[in-house]
Design a protein around this motif. Structure first.
Motif, mmCIF file in Angstrom:
data_model
loop_
_atom_site.group_PDB
_atom_site.id
_atom_site.type_symbol
_atom_site.label_atom_id
_atom_site.label_comp_id
_atom_site.label_asym_id
_atom_site.label_seq_id
_atom_site.Cartn_x
_atom_site.Cartn_y
_atom_site.Cartn_z
ATOM 1 N N VAL A 139 -2.707 14.306 3.579
ATOM 2 C CA VAL A 139 -3.100 13.662 4.717
ATOM 3 C C VAL A 139 -3.754 14.604 5.741
ATOM 4 C CG1 VAL A 139 -2.469 12.365 7.214
ATOM 5 C CG2 VAL A 139 -1.187 11.967 4.918
ATOM 6 N N THR A 188 0.697 -1.100 -0.013
ATOM 7 C CA THR A 188 0.179 0.052 0.097
ATOM 8 C C THR A 188 0.827 1.313 -0.019
ATOM 9 O OG1 THR A 188 0.114 0.215 2.323
ATOM 10 C CG2 THR A 188 -1.871 -1.192 1.103
ATOM 11 N N LYS A 189 0.575 2.087 -1.071
ATOM 12 C CA LYS A 189 1.174 3.367 -0.924
ATOM 13 C C LYS A 189 0.630 4.332 0.102
ATOM 14 C CE LYS A 189 2.588 3.354 -5.940
ATOM 15 N NZ LYS A 189 2.169 4.335 -7.130
ATOM 16 N N LYS A 190 1.843 4.975 0.779
ATOM 17 C CA LYS A 190 1.251 6.121 1.895
ATOM 18 C C LYS A 190 1.230 7.274 0.939
ATOM 19 C CE LYS A 190 2.907 6.798 6.369
ATOM 20 N NZ LYS A 190 3.986 7.039 7.524
ATOM 21 N N PRO A 191 0.305 8.022 1.389
ATOM 22 C CA PRO A 191 -0.004 9.332 0.460
ATOM 23 C C PRO A 191 0.887 10.242 1.003
ATOM 24 C CG PRO A 191 -1.599 8.903 2.228
ATOM 25 C CD PRO A 191 -1.005 7.913 2.264
#
Length: 138
Positions: A10, A2-5
């Motif tokens: 955020v 999963t890519k972290k925004p």
């Protein structure tokens, strides 16, 4: 994986912030839906406009002429002529270039008025009688 925004995407919420009221949430959802709908309509208009744009360019030059060709000058009354004139003005959309030109003209006019005031003050000051030192005359 999963890519972290990124940090700017955020949503940061302070710890002591109370939860939004139901009324506010409903209003926000309505606002969000309205915004999305307006965007859809806007993008649809742009698509339609880009499809009809080549046709409009050709018809724009013709658009002002056909009514004059169809009607004889004898048939036109003053009101008809006025209506045709208004129609030719309103058929041309008001663009950003017009507003920029208008703003530049207003700025120029304000600058000229300012310059005229400065010139008048200078003329008034220079035309006053010189008050000389009385001791010089004796």
């Amino acid at each position: 994986e999963t890519k972290k925004p990124p940090p700017w995407e955020v949503k940061t919420v302070p710890e002591n912030l109370p939860a939004p009221s139901d009324r506010y949430q409903i209003k926000y959802k309505q606002y969000e839906a309205e915004l999305k709908e307006n965007y859809r309509q806007h993008s649809q208009r742009l698509k339609d406009k880009s499809k009809t744009e080549p046709v409009l360019k050709n018809s724009a030059t013709i658009a002002t002429q056909p009514q004059k060709l169809l009607l004889n000058d004898d048939d036109l009354t003053a009101l008809d002529e006025k209506a045709l004139l208004q129609q030719s003005y309103t058929s041309k959309p008001y663009t950003i270039q017009h507003s920029m030109r208008k703003l530049e003209a207003e700025d120029l006019a304000a600058e000229r008025r300012k310059q005229a005031v400065v010139e008048q003050v200078m003329v008034d000051q220079l035309s006053r009688a010189v008050i000389s030192d009385p001791e010089q005359n004796s």
